[in-house]
Design a protein around this motif. Structure first.
Motif, PDB file in Angstrom:
ATOM      1  N   CYS A   1       0.829  -1.208   0.000  1.00  0.00           N
ATOM      2  CA  CYS A   1       0.000   0.000   0.000  1.00  0.00           C
ATOM      3  C   CYS A   1       0.860   1.253   0.000  1.00  0.00           C
ATOM      4  N   GLY A   2       1.916   1.224  -0.788  1.00  0.00           N
ATOM      5  CA  GLY A   2       2.713   2.425  -0.994  1.00  0.00           C
ATOM      6  C   GLY A   2       2.069   3.278  -2.065  1.00  0.00           C
ATOM      7  N   ARG A   3       2.871   4.062  -2.755  1.00  0.00           N
ATOM      8  CA  ARG A   3       2.332   4.944  -3.795  1.00  0.00           C
ATOM      9  C   ARG A   3       1.651   4.144  -4.901  1.00  0.00           C
ATOM     10  N   VAL A   4       2.324   3.107  -5.383  1.00  0.00           N
ATOM     11  CA  VAL A   4       1.776   2.306  -6.478  1.00  0.00           C
ATOM     12  C   VAL A   4       0.557   1.511  -6.021  1.00  0.00           C
ATOM     13  N   GLY A   5       0.681   0.822  -4.890  1.00  0.00           N
ATOM     14  CA  GLY A   5      -0.420  -0.009  -4.418  1.00  0.00           C
ATOM     15  C   GLY A   5      -1.681   0.773  -4.120  1.00  0.00           C
ATOM     16  N   SER A   6      -1.527   1.930  -3.463  1.00  0.00           N
ATOM     17  CA  SER A   6      -2.702   2.733  -3.130  1.00  0.00           C
ATOM     18  C   SER A   6      -3.351   3.307  -4.390  1.00  0.00           C
ATOM     19  N   GLN A   7      -2.520   3.731  -5.348  1.00  0.00           N
ATOM     20  CA  GLN A   7      -3.062   4.257  -6.604  1.00  0.00           C
ATOM     21  C   GLN A   7      -3.799   3.164  -7.368  1.00  0.00           C
ATOM     22  N   LEU A   8      -3.194   1.982  -7.431  1.00  0.00           N
ATOM     23  CA  LEU A   8      -3.827   0.855  -8.120  1.00  0.00           C
ATOM     24  C   LEU A   8      -5.138   0.473  -7.445  1.00  0.00           C
ATOM     25  N   ALA A   9      -5.135   0.392  -6.120  1.00  0.00           N
ATOM     26  CA  ALA A   9      -6.343   0.004  -5.388  1.00  0.00           C
ATOM     27  C   ALA A   9      -7.479   0.978  -5.645  1.00  0.00           C
ATOM     28  N   ASN A  10      -7.175   2.264  -5.662  1.00  0.00           N
ATOM     29  CA  ASN A  10      -8.216   3.263  -5.915  1.00  0.00           C
ATOM     30  C   ASN A  10      -8.723   3.187  -7.355  1.00  0.00           C
ATOM     31  N   MET A  11      -7.830   2.963  -8.313  1.00  0.00           N
ATOM     32  CA  MET A  11      -8.251   2.833  -9.705  1.00  0.00           C
ATOM     33  C   MET A  11      -9.185   1.645  -9.876  1.00  0.00           C
ATOM     34  N   LEU A  12      -8.831   0.533  -9.252  1.00  0.00           N
ATOM     35  CA  LEU A  12      -9.665  -0.670  -9.355  1.00  0.00           C
ATOM     36  C   LEU A  12     -11.011  -0.469  -8.680  1.00  0.00           C
ATOM     37  N   SER A  13     -11.000   0.136  -7.498  1.00  0.00           N
ATOM     38  CA  SER A  13     -12.230   0.366  -6.754  1.00  0.00           C
ATOM     39  C   SER A  13     -13.160   1.310  -7.500  1.00  0.00           C
ATOM     40  N   GLU A  14     -12.594   2.371  -8.060  1.00  0.00           N
ATOM     41  CA  GLU A  14     -13.401   3.353  -8.788  1.00  0.00           C
ATOM     42  C   GLU A  14     -14.046   2.750 -10.023  1.00  0.00           C
TER      43      GLU A  14
ATOM     44  N   GLY B   1     -15.364  -0.263 -10.112  1.00  0.00           N
ATOM     45  CA  GLY B   1     -16.369  -1.246  -9.744  1.00  0.00           C
ATOM     46  C   GLY B   1     -15.861  -2.595  -9.293  1.00  0.00           C
ATOM     47  N   ASN B   2     -14.553  -2.722  -9.056  1.00  0.00           N
ATOM     48  CA  ASN B   2     -14.005  -3.990  -8.598  1.00  0.00           C
ATOM     49  C   ASN B   2     -14.058  -4.083  -7.073  1.00  0.00           C
ATOM     50  N   ASN B   3     -14.057  -5.304  -6.571  1.00  0.00           N
ATOM     51  CA  ASN B   3     -13.997  -5.549  -5.129  1.00  0.00           C
ATOM     52  C   ASN B   3     -12.528  -5.691  -4.743  1.00  0.00           C
ATOM     53  N   VAL B   4     -12.025  -4.766  -3.954  1.00  0.00           N
ATOM     54  CA  VAL B   4     -10.592  -4.685  -3.703  1.00  0.00           C
ATOM     55  C   VAL B   4     -10.286  -4.839  -2.216  1.00  0.00           C
ATOM     56  N   CYS B   5      -9.284  -5.671  -1.914  1.00  0.00           N
ATOM     57  CA  CYS B   5      -8.750  -5.764  -0.566  1.00  0.00           C
ATOM     58  C   CYS B   5      -7.254  -5.468  -0.638  1.00  0.00           C
TER      59      CYS B   5
ATOM     60  N   PHE C   1     -11.632   5.619  -0.828  1.00  0.00           N
ATOM     61  CA  PHE C   1     -11.486   4.175  -1.068  1.00  0.00           C
ATOM     62  C   PHE C   1     -12.587   3.414  -0.353  1.00  0.00           C
ATOM     63  N   ASN C   2     -13.283   2.545  -1.085  1.00  0.00           N
ATOM     64  CA  ASN C   2     -14.408   1.820  -0.481  1.00  0.00           C
ATOM     65  C   ASN C   2     -14.192   0.320  -0.424  1.00  0.00           C
ATOM     66  N   GLY C   3     -12.907  -0.097  -0.525  1.00  0.00           N
ATOM     67  CA  GLY C   3     -12.596  -1.515  -0.392  1.00  0.00           C
ATOM     68  C   GLY C   3     -12.280  -1.857   1.056  1.00  0.00           C
ATOM     69  N   SER C   4     -11.593  -2.967   1.267  1.00  0.00           N
ATOM     70  CA  SER C   4     -11.226  -3.416   2.611  1.00  0.00           C
ATOM     71  C   SER C   4      -9.710  -3.505   2.741  1.00  0.00           C
ATOM     72  N   VAL C   5      -9.230  -3.616   3.966  1.00  0.00           N
ATOM     73  CA  VAL C   5      -7.796  -3.705   4.216  1.00  0.00           C
ATOM     74  C   VAL C   5      -7.523  -4.822   5.224  1.00  0.00           C
ATOM     75  N   VAL C   6      -6.344  -5.419   5.110  1.00  0.00           N
ATOM     76  CA  VAL C   6      -5.899  -6.449   6.042  1.00  0.00           C
ATOM     77  C   VAL C   6      -4.428  -6.183   6.359  1.00  0.00           C
ATOM     78  N   GLN C   7      -4.112  -6.093   7.616  1.00  0.00           N
ATOM     79  CA  GLN C   7      -2.722  -5.901   8.009  1.00  0.00           C
ATOM     80  C   GLN C   7      -2.029  -7.255   8.104  1.00  0.00           C
ATOM     81  N   GLY C   8      -0.834  -7.341   7.517  1.00  0.00           N
ATOM     82  CA  GLY C   8      -0.086  -8.583   7.584  1.00  0.00           C
ATOM     83  C   GLY C   8       0.866  -8.731   6.423  1.00  0.00           C
ATOM     84  N   VAL C   9       1.636  -9.809   6.439  1.00  0.00           N
ATOM     85  CA  VAL C   9       2.619 -10.099   5.391  1.00  0.00           C
ATOM     86  C   VAL C   9       1.905 -10.715   4.197  1.00  0.00           C
ATOM     87  N   GLY C  10       2.168 -10.193   3.020  1.00  0.00           N
ATOM     88  CA  GLY C  10       1.417 -10.574   1.830  1.00  0.00           C
ATOM     89  C   GLY C  10       1.541 -12.012   1.388  1.00  0.00           C
ATOM     90  N   PHE C  11       2.613 -12.700   1.776  1.00  0.00           N
ATOM     91  CA  PHE C  11       2.750 -14.093   1.354  1.00  0.00           C
ATOM     92  C   PHE C  11       2.376 -15.073   2.467  1.00  0.00           C
TER      93      PHE C  11
END
Length: 220
Positions: A10-23, A25-29, A45-55
């Motif tokens: 959820c850095g610059r790229v991740g947050s930008q991508l998540a917002n683009m996808l959400s806007e 109509g995609n379901n984004v976590c 942003f109207n998706g969801s978030v989960v704290q933790g290691v991605g793998f």
């Protein structure tokens, strides 16, 4: 078509991508090990978030990987991104995984592994968005700046019954490689004067940046 997408990082790229996808109509976590990173998403942003290691398998399970259509790993670590997409692909059988790659020297390895990836430091979010928008169901391969897609042509959405190949190619920087009639009665390598009809199965090469606008010609 709405997709269930997990964005890891959820850095610059991740947050930008998540917002683009959400806007769109995609379901984004969004997954990130640092809870403070989620502030990058902004209030819209109207998706969801989960704290933790991605793998981490448990983290991905909480993020909804059981129903995920795509996982995009865009952290600042090539190793973390690789491990994330490997877990998503081989353990959870996610149909489309995309990794951000910082070191271009690893491109050949990614190609040999059959992994979809984006390499670069600028316009990364836009390129990943294009890959996700193209849809794994009709995304066949990537060649540099172009995507090879196979799809059923949607003309009803555009209030048309037919369209010449030259019209479609000129308007969208697309090359139509081959097509087959919806009833399977004939297939052809087209010329510019060939006429495409609604429901025809089309094999096309599309510039990555044009995929979002070209998507209106693709049946969901």
């Amino acid at each position: 078509m709405s997709r269930n997408v997990i964005v890891v990082g959820c850095g610059r790229v991740g947050s930008q991508l998540a917002n683009m996808l959400s806007e769109n109509g995609n379901n984004v976590c969004v997954v990130d090990r640092d809870a403070n990173a989620f502030s990058n998403l902004g209030r819209a942003f109207n998706g969801s978030v989960v704290q933790g290691v991605g793998f981490d398998e448990d983290v991905l399970t909480r993020a909804g990987i059981a129903t995920a259509d795509c996982v995009a790993a865009v952290t600042q670590s090539d190793n973390a991104n690789l491990m994330t997409v490997e877990v998503a692909s081989h353990i959870f059988n996610v149909p489309h995984v995309i990794a951000r790659l910082y070191n271009p020297g690893h491109e050949r390895a990614y190609e040999q592994l059959g992994l979809d990836y984006v390499c670069g430091t600028s316009l990364v979010a836009e390129e990943v968005f294009s890959k996700i928008s193209s849809g794994h169901g009709f995304h066949l391969d990537t060649f540099g700046d172009y995507e090879v897609l196979r799809f059923s042509l949607n003309l009803e959405r555009n209030d048309m019954k037919s369209i010449r190949v030259s019209q479609l190619e000129k308007a969208h920087d697309v090359r139509i490689i081959c097509f087959e009639r919806a009833d399977g009665r004939t297939s052809s390598i087209p010329t510019g004067d060939s006429v495409l009809e609604h429901g025809d199965s089309v094999l096309a090469c599309v510039r990555s940046t044009m995929v979002p606008s070209f998507a209106r010609w693709i049946q969901d």
